[in-house]
Design a protein around this motif. Structure first.
Motif, short mmCIF file in Angstrom:
data_model
loop_
_atom_site.label_atom_id
_atom_site.label_comp_id
_atom_site.label_asym_id
_atom_site.label_seq_id
_atom_site.Cartn_x
_atom_site.Cartn_y
_atom_site.Cartn_z
N GLU A 71 0.81 -1.21 0.00
CA GLU A 71 0.00 0.00 0.00
C GLU A 71 0.85 1.27 0.00
OE1 GLU A 71 -3.28 -0.04 -0.40
OE2 GLU A 71 -3.17 -2.23 -0.48
N THR A 116 0.75 5.55 0.55
CA THR A 116 0.09 6.78 0.97
C THR A 116 0.97 7.94 0.48
OG1 THR A 116 1.21 6.79 3.11
CG2 THR A 116 -0.95 5.73 3.01
N ARG A 135 -7.90 11.20 1.01
CA ARG A 135 -8.40 9.82 0.98
C ARG A 135 -7.87 9.00 2.14
NH1 ARG A 135 -7.68 8.08 -4.46
NH2 ARG A 135 -7.76 5.89 -3.90
N PHE A 136 -6.89 9.51 2.88
CA PHE A 136 -6.34 8.79 4.03
C PHE A 136 -6.88 9.34 5.35
CE2 PHE A 136 -3.05 9.09 0.64
CZ PHE A 136 -3.20 7.80 0.17
#
Length: 486
Positions: free
Chosen positions: A366, A368, A475-476
């Motif tokens: 993932e 970020t 979005r985080f």
């Protein structure tokens, strides 16, 4: 296909059994054998990929490899395995060796393990440093690079690397040394992408337009691994034989190599692809045109997307001098605002995005990220304009949220009362318009212009003296807030 298989087959024949063949018109020969060893602390590393840009072989149990170089190959390089430091020279990644024009050549690659591994790591993306003169170079070395060094320090103990995403200079190859100085200042190793302003403009073919870049930085396409992520760098700037004329296009040689490269990557993995010209943008839609200009996006992007379909993909690009994120199916593209802003002429890019760079943190599969504005705190993610700054949005306060994507929320409050979501619209950033619109602006490069963007938002009509607060949530789940008096 038969010719490709024939050339692959040559790799199984010893150098001694090959006849001495004549050089081709480009100076390369068929009779070039490559061999060597990939090792760490003297111990060979098995199953590490080594490539000449046309074929890929795995190292044996003792770390050794051997391959017959393709006649058009310029470099042999190691596909860096996860868990090892990036070999570099004062920050410039050195994972390759030039291939001689004839005979047997030995190229060994020594790797150092990362204490604690790199399952968690980070990387920086510099879009378009594009230095044109010594004044630009001074800004890059003395302002942008130290800012990047500070951003790296804020990442703590994570292993960090950088990607120079093309247009490292603005056609002035003597300034490559200044770019290298800036990289050294950051304190991290950088991989380089070739841009349209990094090409030899007097070359007669696309292949020959890469010669100076290759001398400075090695191959123009390659791959490497960090943690669970597979990284790919491609050259999507195709020079058509006239100065400053190019199209966005990925050659068959690269696609064929990438096809082989991705066979080594399990389906479902995360793949990060870096190239200069974006594969796609929303600019044509914003300009109400049927299609983008050939030099604006990658013409044969569908072939690349098809190859990447089994993976979770992030594409890193530059070139446009605006910031835009789009997401569709398995792909998200991050088209970066530039380190140079609007070619070092003012405090914003053409879309109002501040000069800056992308900061990406990786944990497992993932990613970020955030956009880091030069000279600003990491939470500087939006700018507000007073009512009346955009005539088409009468009496509305305007917000520019430059790293916006559809997963963000952009909301506003009027004198402490929640008013809901702001309305997005396509338009010109007021500051960019003020600085760059007109045939005499800006003074240094009069051809710089503001560009339409879709990361502008408008409140409803407000009255003078009212207090407006805009909150943008990425979005985080990170919240960024600015306020203004109408």
């Amino acid at each position: 296909m038969q010719r490709r298989n024939f050339l692959k087959g040559l790799g199984l024949i010893s150098a001694g059994s090959l006849p001495a063949l004549p050089a081709l018109s480009n100076g390369f020969r068929f009779d070039r054998m490559l061999k060597g060893k990939v090792h760490s602390k003297g111990k060979g590393l098995a199953n590490v990929g080594v490539s000449d840009g046309f074929q890929i072989v795995n190292t044996a149990k003792d770390g050794s490899y051997q391959l017959q170089a393709h006649p058009n190959a310029s470099h042999v390089f190691v596909i860096l395995p996860a868990g090892y430091h990036i070999p570099h020279e004062k920050g410039i990644a050195r994972f390759y060796a030039p291939i001689k024009n004839e005979g047997v050549q030995t190229a060994d690659f020594a790797l150092e393990p990362i204490a604690g591994g790199d399952e968690e790591h980070a990387f920086i993306v510099w879009g378009d440093t594009q230095i044109w003169d010594k004044e630009d170079a001074q800004q890059l070395v003395q302002v942008s690079a130290p800012d990047t060094k500070a951003a790296v320090a804020a990442l703590g103990s994570l292993p960090v690397f950088g990607i120079g995403c093309g247009d490292l200079v603005f056609d002035k190859f003597e300034l490559f040394d200044d770019y290298k100085k800036a990289v050294e200042v950051t304190g991290i190793p950088f991989f380089q992408v070739i841009g349209n302003h990094d090409m030899d403009l007097t070359a007669r073919t696309d292949d020959q337009s890469q010669q100076t870049f290759k001398q400075q930085f090695g191959p123009t396409y390659y791959s490497f691994n960090r943690g669970a992520i597979h990284y790919v760098v491609l050259d999507d700037v195709f020079f058509i034989g006239m100065a400053k004329k190019y199209i966005g296009y990925i050659t068959e040689a690269q696609l064929a190599w990438l096809e082989e490269d991705l066979k080594r990557v399990p389906a479902g993995s995360t793949v990060v692809v870096s190239l200069h010209i974006p594969t796609d943008t929303g600019m044509a839609e914003r300009q109400k045109k049927k299609e983008e200009e050939l030099g604006g996006i990658v013409a044969n992007r569908a072939a690349l997307y098809a190859m990447l379909k089994p993976y979770k993909v992030h594409i890193m690009s530059g070139h446009t001098h605006f910031n835009e994120n789009w997401e569709k199916d398995n792909i998200m593209e991050h088209n970066h605002g530039t380190v140079c802003g609007a070619w070092w002429t003012g405090p914003v890019c053409g879309d109002g995005c501040p000069p800056g760079y992308g900061v990406y943190k990786v944990k497992g599969n993932e990613l970020t990220w955030h956009y880091q504005s030069v000279g600003k705190a990491a939470n500087h993610q939006l700018r507000l304009y007073k009512a009346g700054s955009v005539p088409e949005q009468a009496n509305a306060v305007i917000a520019n949220v430059w790293n916006y994507d559809p997963a963000w929320k952009v909301e506003w409050w009027l004198d402490g009362k929640a008013m809901g979501a702001l309305q997005p619209f396509v338009g010109l950033d007021p500051l960019a318009k003020e600085l760059y619109l007109g045939n005499k602006l800006p003074a240094k490069h009069k051809w710089v212009e503001p560009v339409l963007t879709n990361h502008l938002f408008a409140t409803a009509a407000v009255q003078s003296g009212q207090t407006i607060v805009v909150k943008a949530t990425d979005r985080f789940g990170k919240l960024f807030e600015e306020s203004i008096t109408a």
